[in-house]
Design a protein around this motif. Structure first.
Motif, short mmCIF file in Angstrom:
data_model
loop_
_atom_site.label_atom_id
_atom_site.label_comp_id
_atom_site.label_asym_id
_atom_site.label_seq_id
_atom_site.Cartn_x
_atom_site.Cartn_y
_atom_site.Cartn_z
N ASN A 106 47.19 34.06 45.85
CA ASN A 106 46.24 34.91 45.13
C ASN A 106 44.84 34.30 45.13
O ASN A 106 43.84 35.01 45.19
CB ASN A 106 46.71 35.13 43.69
CG ASN A 106 47.99 35.95 43.63
OD1 ASN A 106 48.32 36.68 44.58
ND2 ASN A 106 48.74 35.84 42.53
N GLN A 107 44.79 32.97 45.07
CA GLN A 107 43.49 32.27 45.17
C GLN A 107 42.81 32.62 46.49
O GLN A 107 41.62 32.96 46.52
CB GLN A 107 43.70 30.76 45.11
CG GLN A 107 43.77 30.18 43.72
CD GLN A 107 43.79 28.65 43.76
OE1 GLN A 107 43.74 28.05 44.82
NE2 GLN A 107 43.87 28.05 42.59
N LEU A 108 43.58 32.52 47.58
CA LEU A 108 43.03 32.79 48.92
C LEU A 108 42.56 34.24 49.04
O LEU A 108 41.46 34.50 49.54
CB LEU A 108 44.08 32.48 49.98
CG LEU A 108 43.73 32.83 51.42
CD1 LEU A 108 42.51 32.04 51.88
CD2 LEU A 108 44.91 32.58 52.35
N ILE A 109 43.39 35.17 48.57
CA ILE A 109 43.03 36.60 48.67
C ILE A 109 41.76 36.89 47.85
O ILE A 109 40.83 37.53 48.33
CB ILE A 109 44.19 37.51 48.19
CG1 ILE A 109 45.39 37.36 49.14
CG2 ILE A 109 43.76 38.96 48.11
CD1 ILE A 109 46.66 38.02 48.64
N LYS A 168 35.99 38.05 47.26
CA LYS A 168 34.72 37.68 46.63
C LYS A 168 33.64 37.42 47.69
O LYS A 168 32.51 37.92 47.58
CB LYS A 168 34.93 36.44 45.77
CG LYS A 168 33.68 35.93 45.04
CD LYS A 168 34.03 34.71 44.21
CE LYS A 168 32.77 34.06 43.65
NZ LYS A 168 32.05 34.90 42.69
N ASP A 169 33.99 36.66 48.74
CA ASP A 169 33.03 36.36 49.81
C ASP A 169 32.56 37.63 50.50
O ASP A 169 31.37 37.78 50.79
CB ASP A 169 33.67 35.42 50.85
CG ASP A 169 33.89 34.01 50.29
OD1 ASP A 169 33.28 33.69 49.25
OD2 ASP A 169 34.69 33.26 50.89
N LEU A 170 33.48 38.55 50.75
CA LEU A 170 33.12 39.80 51.44
C LEU A 170 32.25 40.69 50.56
O LEU A 170 31.24 41.24 51.03
CB LEU A 170 34.39 40.55 51.86
CG LEU A 170 35.25 39.88 52.95
CD1 LEU A 170 36.55 40.64 53.15
CD2 LEU A 170 34.48 39.80 54.27
N ILE A 222 30.26 43.78 52.06
CA ILE A 222 31.21 44.29 53.07
C ILE A 222 32.35 45.00 52.34
O ILE A 222 32.92 44.46 51.39
CB ILE A 222 31.76 43.13 53.94
CG1 ILE A 222 30.61 42.46 54.71
CG2 ILE A 222 32.84 43.64 54.90
CD1 ILE A 222 31.03 41.21 55.46
N LEU A 223 32.67 46.19 52.78
CA LEU A 223 33.75 46.98 52.16
C LEU A 223 35.07 46.23 52.28
O LEU A 223 35.41 45.67 53.32
CB LEU A 223 33.86 48.34 52.86
CG LEU A 223 35.00 49.25 52.37
CD1 LEU A 223 34.72 49.78 50.98
CD2 LEU A 223 35.22 50.40 53.35
N VAL A 224 35.82 46.21 51.16
CA VAL A 224 37.11 45.52 51.14
C VAL A 224 38.22 46.54 50.93
O VAL A 224 38.21 47.32 49.97
CB VAL A 224 37.16 44.46 50.01
CG1 VAL A 224 38.56 43.88 49.90
CG2 VAL A 224 36.16 43.36 50.29
N SER A 225 39.19 46.55 51.85
CA SER A 225 40.40 47.36 51.75
C SER A 225 41.51 46.57 52.42
O SER A 225 41.24 45.58 53.10
CB SER A 225 40.19 48.71 52.45
OG SER A 225 40.13 48.53 53.86
N PRO A 226 42.78 46.97 52.25
CA PRO A 226 43.86 46.23 52.92
C PRO A 226 43.64 46.08 54.42
O PRO A 226 43.96 45.03 55.01
CB PRO A 226 45.09 47.09 52.62
CG PRO A 226 44.79 47.71 51.30
CD PRO A 226 43.33 48.00 51.34
#
Length: 501
Positions: A57-60, A65-67, A72-76
């Motif tokens: 979960n930390q990595l995800i 957060k960076d994106l 930058i749009l975030v989706s699966p």
């Protein structure tokens, strides 16, 4: 009892990790962000990936957060390409879609984030508590109790700075009301100044007193009287301190204030001797050499009894970092409710241990930013005394400029007020004319007479140059200075000549 509780934590660490973790809240928050990227605005101020307990979960969250920080749009689907370190055996798109679909409600993103942050704080507190027990019982560094308390306070402060879920926004109407209240109090007060009085009438008139949350720099070359002005202001504010208590027990300051003085250069005893010399008008040199008459002793005894209850608290620890200053200042505020903090002087302080390899300029920058932060946090004015660079001595006109502030331009940038102390008599006394070989007696005596006249004119007079004032005019005021007693005071009307408006 408290110590037993902390020791028990170590024995059942795994049970406590379960108690102070919530994987479901972490997944729910990630799901909310995947559903609607705008939820990130609600939590960006205080939540970091380090606050998550599950490494996946930390990595995800770190990737999301960076994106989002880069718009930058975030989706699966878009997120999959950036999760290079994630478990290759898992179908990432399918897993991220499951997280997204399992989110109970996208409206609760802030609440989920608050739960995660709160649990992180509690886990960190357990870690700090275990460190306190370990450092106290082992004590490999042979630290005394005060040092151990200071280390614990620093750890707690650093933890408190990792984020804050409570927003401190102020509606303009509320800020306006506070500003009008300050103006109203200043109007009702004797002297009509809004801030804390310095005791120097012309300086108070120019500054309006010392204002809460302001960082004030008093700078000068050695022997100009920086410490003298600092101790004079400290004494004047502390001596004038008056407060009243209403029927509900609320206290209101009528005049002056309680003062905390951090003296890195002089001991508390030396500082007390200075204040005593200022008030008795008996030179500190005579006190040290015991060249005193019976009348002097009587005067010292009388003034000492008057000063015993002075609201001035001195800390003469010679080693002071910004984290330790913050911890001690907060303690002084909590115990004594101080209204003014004075530091003598800036260049003797050091930054935090983490920034010592960044150079002295960066260190001074950290110190000035830290001082301004403490002034705002405690809502009190802070006066920091500062040295000036030697380039002042290379000029014909020795009056300091902002460019002369030593080691960093951020002193000028972070401060609200910058004042310089200049005593022309200091330089003139060291420039007595010497007879030239080709010069006759008459010309030499004429030059010597001119020099004496200049010395007499500047004798016992100091200029306080206000080179920067964020909320008011700059200019110069003159003050009376008695070097034997290191005392600044107001010039009489006949002596006063305002040299700049």
């Amino acid at each position: 009892m408290a110590l037993k509780k902390i020791l028990n934590i170590e024995k059942s660490e795994s049970d406590n990790l379960d108690k102070f973790s919530n994987i479901e809240a972490e997944l729910a928050l990630i799901g909310c962000l995947l559903w609607d990227n705008r939820n990130y605005e609600k939590i960006a101020d205080f939540l970091n990936s380090e606050h998550f307990i599950d490494s996946n979960n930390q990595l995800i969250f770190r990737t999301i957060k960076d994106l989002l920080d880069k718009n930058i749009l975030v989706s699966p689907i878009t997120l999959k390409n950036y999760l290079s370190d994630y478990d290759k055996n898992i179908d990432q798109i399918k897993y991220l879609n499951q997280i997204k679909d399992s989110a109970p409600s996208t409206h609760n993103a802030y609440q989920y984030a608050k739960i995660i942050y709160d649990l992180h704080i509690k886990r960190s507190l357990i870690g700090i508590a275990q460190n306190i027990v370990q450092e106290t019982t082992e004590n490999n560094k042979d630290l005394d109790g005060e040092d151990l308390i200071e280390n614990a306070e620093n750890d707690l402060y650093l933890l408190s700075q990792t984020g804050n879920t409570e927003r401190k926004y102020s509606h303009f109407g509320e800020a306006l009301k506070n500003a009008v209240d300050v103006i109203d109090e200043a109007y009702k007060r004797d002297g009509k100044i809004a801030g804390l009085p310095t005791g120097l009438k012309d300086l108070d008139s120019k500054l309006g007193g010392l204002h809460n949350s302001d960082l004030i720099i008093i700078a000068g070359r050695p022997s100009m009287g920086k410490t003298a002005l600092g101790t004079n202001i400290a004494f004047n504010a502390a001596a004038k301190f008056k407060e009243e208590e209403d029927e509900f027990g609320n206290k209101k300051i009528l005049d002056g204030g309680k003062v905390g003085f951090f003296s890195l250069e002089m001991s508390a005893q030396q500082l007390a001797t200075r204040v005593l010399a200022e008030q008795t008008k008996i030179s500190g040199d005579k006190m040290r050499k015991a060249e005193l008459t019976k009348d002097d002793i009587k005067k010292i005894v009388k003034v000492s009894s008057d000063l015993e209850k002075l609201n001035l608290i001195i800390d003469d620890n010679p080693i002071l970092t910004i984290p330790s200053l913050r911890a001690r200042a907060r303690r002084l505020k909590r115990i004594y409710n101080i209204n003014l903090l004075i530091i003598d002087y800036l260049q003797l302080m050091s930054g935090s241990t983490t920034s010592r390899n960044d150079g002295r300029v960066q260190e001074i920058s950290e110190i000035t930013r830290g001082l301004k932060g403490i002034a705002k946090e405690l809502n009190i004015p802070i006066i920091a005394l500062s040295q000036l660079s030697r380039q002042v001595e290379q000029r014909e006109d020795k009056r300091p400029l902002l460019a002369d502030l030593r080691e960093s331009g951020t002193i000028e940038q972070d401060s609200d007020v910058v004042m310089f102390i200049f005593r022309e008599s200091y330089y003139l006394e060291r420039m007595e004319p010497i007879k030239k070989p080709e010069e006759n007696e008459e010309k030499y005596l004429e030059r010597h007479q001119r020099w004496r006249e200049l010395c007499e004119k500047s004798y016992n007079t100091a200029e306080i140059i206000i080179a920067k004032q964020r909320h008011g005019p700059i200019g110069t005021i003159k003050a009376h200075f008695e070097p034997n007693f290191t005392r600044f005071s107001n010039l009489s009307v006949k002596d006063y000549d305002n040299i700049m408006e």
